[in-house]
Design a protein around this motif. Structure first.
Motif, PDB file in Angstrom:
ATOM      1  N   PHE A  40       0.870  -1.175   0.000  1.00 35.15           N
ATOM      2  CA  PHE A  40       0.000   0.000   0.000  1.00 35.15           C
ATOM      3  C   PHE A  40       0.907   1.225   0.000  1.00 35.15           C
ATOM      4  CE2 PHE A  40      -3.552  -2.571   1.671  1.00 35.15           C
ATOM      5  CZ  PHE A  40      -4.637  -1.928   1.107  1.00 35.15           C
ATOM      6  N   CYS A  41       0.811   2.053  -1.037  1.00 37.11           N
ATOM      7  CA  CYS A  41       1.583   3.299  -1.039  1.00 37.11           C
ATOM      8  C   CYS A  41       0.678   4.377  -1.630  1.00 37.11           C
ATOM      9  CB  CYS A  41       2.854   3.137  -1.863  1.00 37.11           C
ATOM     10  SG  CYS A  41       3.966   4.551  -1.714  1.00 37.11           S
ATOM     11  N   ARG A  42      -0.298   4.809  -0.818  1.00 38.08           N
ATOM     12  CA  ARG A  42      -1.369   5.651  -1.350  1.00 38.08           C
ATOM     13  C   ARG A  42      -1.147   7.128  -1.016  1.00 38.08           C
ATOM     14  NH1 ARG A  42      -6.947   3.118   0.300  1.00 38.08           N
ATOM     15  NH2 ARG A  42      -6.094   2.862   2.372  1.00 38.08           N
ATOM     16  N   ASN A  43      -1.222   7.945  -2.062  1.00 39.79           N
ATOM     17  CA  ASN A  43      -1.173   9.408  -1.906  1.00 39.79           C
ATOM     18  C   ASN A  43       0.067   9.889  -1.163  1.00 39.79           C
ATOM     19  OD1 ASN A  43      -3.813   9.341  -3.042  1.00 39.79           O
ATOM     20  ND2 ASN A  43      -4.609   8.858  -1.022  1.00 39.79           N
ATOM     21  N   VAL A  44       1.196   9.242  -1.443  1.00 42.43           N
ATOM     22  CA  VAL A  44       2.445   9.629  -0.793  1.00 42.43           C
ATOM     23  C   VAL A  44       3.307  10.426  -1.761  1.00 42.43           C
ATOM     24  CG1 VAL A  44       4.448   8.803   0.481  1.00 42.43           C
ATOM     25  CG2 VAL A  44       2.376   7.411   0.387  1.00 42.43           C
ATOM     26  N   LEU A  45       3.319   9.973  -3.023  1.00 41.19           N
ATOM     27  CA  LEU A  45       4.302  10.523  -3.963  1.00 41.19           C
ATOM     28  C   LEU A  45       3.984  11.936  -4.435  1.00 41.19           C
ATOM     29  CD1 LEU A  45       5.638   7.582  -6.096  1.00 41.19           C
ATOM     30  CD2 LEU A  45       6.017   8.186  -3.725  1.00 41.19           C
ATOM     31  N   ILE A  46       2.794  12.437  -4.083  1.00 44.23           N
ATOM     32  CA  ILE A  46       2.448  13.808  -4.475  1.00 44.23           C
ATOM     33  C   ILE A  46       3.461  14.818  -3.928  1.00 44.23           C
ATOM     34  CG2 ILE A  46      -0.028  13.639  -4.917  1.00 44.23           C
ATOM     35  CD1 ILE A  46      -0.614  14.048  -2.018  1.00 44.23           C
ATOM     36  N   TYR A  47       4.189  14.426  -2.873  1.00 46.64           N
ATOM     37  CA  TYR A  47       5.135  15.362  -2.259  1.00 46.64           C
ATOM     38  C   TYR A  47       6.501  15.372  -2.953  1.00 46.64           C
ATOM     39  CZ  TYR A  47       1.613  15.094   1.379  1.00 46.64           C
ATOM     40  OH  TYR A  47       0.432  15.124   2.055  1.00 46.64           O
ATOM     41  N   PHE A  48       6.723  14.438  -3.901  1.00 40.23           N
ATOM     42  CA  PHE A  48       8.057  14.305  -4.487  1.00 40.23           C
ATOM     43  C   PHE A  48       8.116  14.769  -5.941  1.00 40.23           C
ATOM     44  CE2 PHE A  48       7.894  10.681  -1.345  1.00 40.23           C
ATOM     45  CZ  PHE A  48       8.701  11.293  -0.402  1.00 40.23           C
ATOM     46  N   ASP A  49       9.325  15.100  -6.407  1.00 46.88           N
ATOM     47  CA  ASP A  49       9.502  15.474  -7.819  1.00 46.88           C
ATOM     48  C   ASP A  49       9.563  14.193  -8.680  1.00 46.88           C
ATOM     49  OD1 ASP A  49      12.048  14.386  -7.497  1.00 46.88           O
ATOM     50  OD2 ASP A  49      13.035  16.333  -7.316  1.00 46.88           O
ATOM     51  N   ILE A  50       9.502  14.389  -9.998  1.00 54.10           N
ATOM     52  CA  ILE A  50       9.394  13.243 -10.922  1.00 54.10           C
ATOM     53  C   ILE A  50      10.557  12.239 -10.774  1.00 54.10           C
ATOM     54  CG2 ILE A  50       9.279  12.531 -13.364  1.00 54.10           C
ATOM     55  CD1 ILE A  50       6.681  13.710 -12.662  1.00 54.10           C
ATOM     56  N   PRO A  51      11.833  12.688 -10.772  1.00 51.87           N
ATOM     57  CA  PRO A  51      12.920  11.705 -10.640  1.00 51.87           C
ATOM     58  C   PRO A  51      12.796  10.869  -9.361  1.00 51.87           C
ATOM     59  CG  PRO A  51      13.810  13.848 -11.254  1.00 51.87           C
ATOM     60  CD  PRO A  51      12.356  14.053 -10.959  1.00 51.87           C
ATOM     61  N   THR A  52      12.401  11.520  -8.270  1.00 49.73           N
ATOM     62  CA  THR A  52      12.244  10.796  -6.999  1.00 49.73           C
ATOM     63  C   THR A  52      11.086   9.816  -7.087  1.00 49.73           C
ATOM     64  OG1 THR A  52      12.983  12.822  -5.912  1.00 49.73           O
ATOM     65  CG2 THR A  52      12.119  11.108  -4.491  1.00 49.73           C
ATOM     66  N   LYS A  53       9.984  10.247  -7.728  1.00 49.86           N
ATOM     67  CA  LYS A  53       8.836   9.351  -7.911  1.00 49.86           C
ATOM     68  C   LYS A  53       9.258   8.100  -8.680  1.00 49.86           C
ATOM     69  CE  LYS A  53       5.104  12.710  -7.887  1.00 49.86           C
ATOM     70  NZ  LYS A  53       4.139  13.519  -8.549  1.00 49.86           N
ATOM     71  N   LYS A  54      10.017   8.311  -9.759  1.00 48.36           N
ATOM     72  CA  LYS A  54      10.465   7.180 -10.590  1.00 48.36           C
ATOM     73  C   LYS A  54      11.333   6.224  -9.777  1.00 48.36           C
ATOM     74  CE  LYS A  54      10.182   8.882 -15.270  1.00 48.36           C
ATOM     75  NZ  LYS A  54      10.789   9.489 -16.440  1.00 48.36           N
ATOM     76  N   GLN A  55      12.216   6.807  -8.996  1.00 45.96           N
ATOM     77  CA  GLN A  55      13.136   6.008  -8.176  1.00 45.96           C
ATOM     78  C   GLN A  55      12.338   5.175  -7.159  1.00 45.96           C
ATOM     79  OE1 GLN A  55      15.630   8.331  -5.496  1.00 45.96           O
ATOM     80  NE2 GLN A  55      15.616   6.530  -4.164  1.00 45.96           N
ATOM     81  N   ILE A  56      11.360   5.797  -6.520  1.00 48.04           N
ATOM     82  CA  ILE A  56      10.560   5.096  -5.505  1.00 48.04           C
ATOM     83  C   ILE A  56       9.741   3.968  -6.138  1.00 48.04           C
ATOM     84  CG2 ILE A  56       8.650   5.333  -3.852  1.00 48.04           C
ATOM     85  CD1 ILE A  56       9.762   8.166  -3.215  1.00 48.04           C
ATOM     86  N   ARG A  57       9.086   4.255  -7.275  1.00 44.75           N
ATOM     87  CA  ARG A  57       8.287   3.227  -7.963  1.00 44.75           C
ATOM     88  C   ARG A  57       9.165   2.031  -8.348  1.00 44.75           C
ATOM     89  NH1 ARG A  57       4.579   4.195  -5.863  1.00 44.75           N
ATOM     90  NH2 ARG A  57       2.924   5.629  -6.381  1.00 44.75           N
ATOM     91  N   SER A  58      10.366   2.335  -8.828  1.00 40.97           N
ATOM     92  CA  SER A  58      11.262   1.278  -9.268  1.00 40.97           C
ATOM     93  C   SER A  58      11.767   0.457  -8.072  1.00 40.97           C
ATOM     94  CB  SER A  58      12.398   1.917 -10.074  1.00 40.97           C
ATOM     95  OG  SER A  58      13.575   1.230  -9.879  1.00 40.97           O
ATOM     96  N   GLU A  59      12.055   1.135  -6.964  1.00 40.05           N
ATOM     97  CA  GLU A  59      12.481   0.435  -5.742  1.00 40.05           C
ATOM     98  C   GLU A  59      11.359  -0.471  -5.222  1.00 40.05           C
ATOM     99  OE1 GLU A  59      15.208   0.426  -3.632  1.00 40.05           O
ATOM    100  OE2 GLU A  59      16.494   1.781  -4.752  1.00 40.05           O
ATOM    101  N   GLU A  60      10.133   0.048  -5.247  1.00 41.74           N
ATOM    102  CA  GLU A  60       8.984  -0.743  -4.778  1.00 41.74           C
ATOM    103  C   GLU A  60       8.853  -2.008  -5.618  1.00 41.74           C
ATOM    104  OE1 GLU A  60       5.981   2.712  -3.096  1.00 41.74           O
ATOM    105  OE2 GLU A  60       5.946   2.217  -5.222  1.00 41.74           O
TER     106      GLU A  60
END
Length: 215
Positions: free
Chosen positions: A154-174
């Protein structure tokens, strides 16, 4: 390391508004279809792992624990991890104690009676449910290499706080911390589009799940 002030600012910005069975559709989807898939796949080991990646005060993780108990999986080896950036909010989560107002929204009365006990003016989650969840502090921008493998995140409504490169990194890590064929659950207005194209969109009722490749 982040300065104490910066930590406070980040915590103030990150909303801790959360409910039991918040935005019920993913829980309905889990109950009606996804959980059956996961249990079928893990029936040899009878082991399932879940991650509530923005645990806040614990309602999401405890909702999941209740759902698993209701599904008759009490004898399985169930691992539920709840993480958050805020140490203070995790302390509240560990206690599993909630005000009447927090209980009124989203939690069916039958679950309230079954899984909580009165504690003064508050409600406290019963010990056997509380012990199903482990809470620890974690920053999603850090490596998730030693997390998992999870059957569902569950990773809901968290990434709105991050910029695109960070979002990509987090999605890929998940992605790397999910078991092949495992699922990612996002907020209703989020998707993996343009962030990680490897996920397969799986719609169950009104809920959308993002499935990691089966390999």
């Amino acid at each position: 390391g982040a300065s104490p002030l910066r930590q406070k600012v980040v915590e103030a910005m990150t909303t801790h508004e959360t409910l039991f069975f918040r935005d019920g559709t993913p829980f309905e989807g889990l109950k009606s279809e996804i959980l059956a898939q996961l249990t079928e796949r893990q029936k040899m080991t009878r082991k399932l792992s879940f991650w509530s990646a923005a645990a806040s005060s614990g309602q999401e993780a405890y909702s999941l624990a209740i759902l698993l108990l209701e599904a008759g999986l009490a004898t399985w080896n169930l691992n539920i991890l709840g993480t958050d950036l805020s140490a203070a909010i995790l302390e509240k989560a560990r206690q599993g104690r909630y005000m009447q107002l927090e209980m009124n929204r989203g939690l069916p009365a039958v679950h309230l009676v079954k899984y909580f006990e009165r504690d003064g003016l508050d409600w406290k989650i019963k010990d056997h449910v509380r012990k199903m969840v482990r809470f620890e502090q974690f920053d999603l921008r850090k490596s998730m290499a030693n997390k998992g493998p999870f059957d569902l995140i569950f990773c809901r409504n968290v990434l709105i706080y991050f910029d695109i490169p960070t979002k990509k990194q987090i999605r890929s890590e998940e992605h790397t911390s999910l078991r092949p064929g495992g699922y990612l659950v996002l907020g209703s207005a989020e998707s993996t589009l343009n962030l990680d194209e490897a996920y397969k969109r799986v719609q169950v009722g009104r809920a959308m799940f993002y499935q990691a490749p089966e390999n």
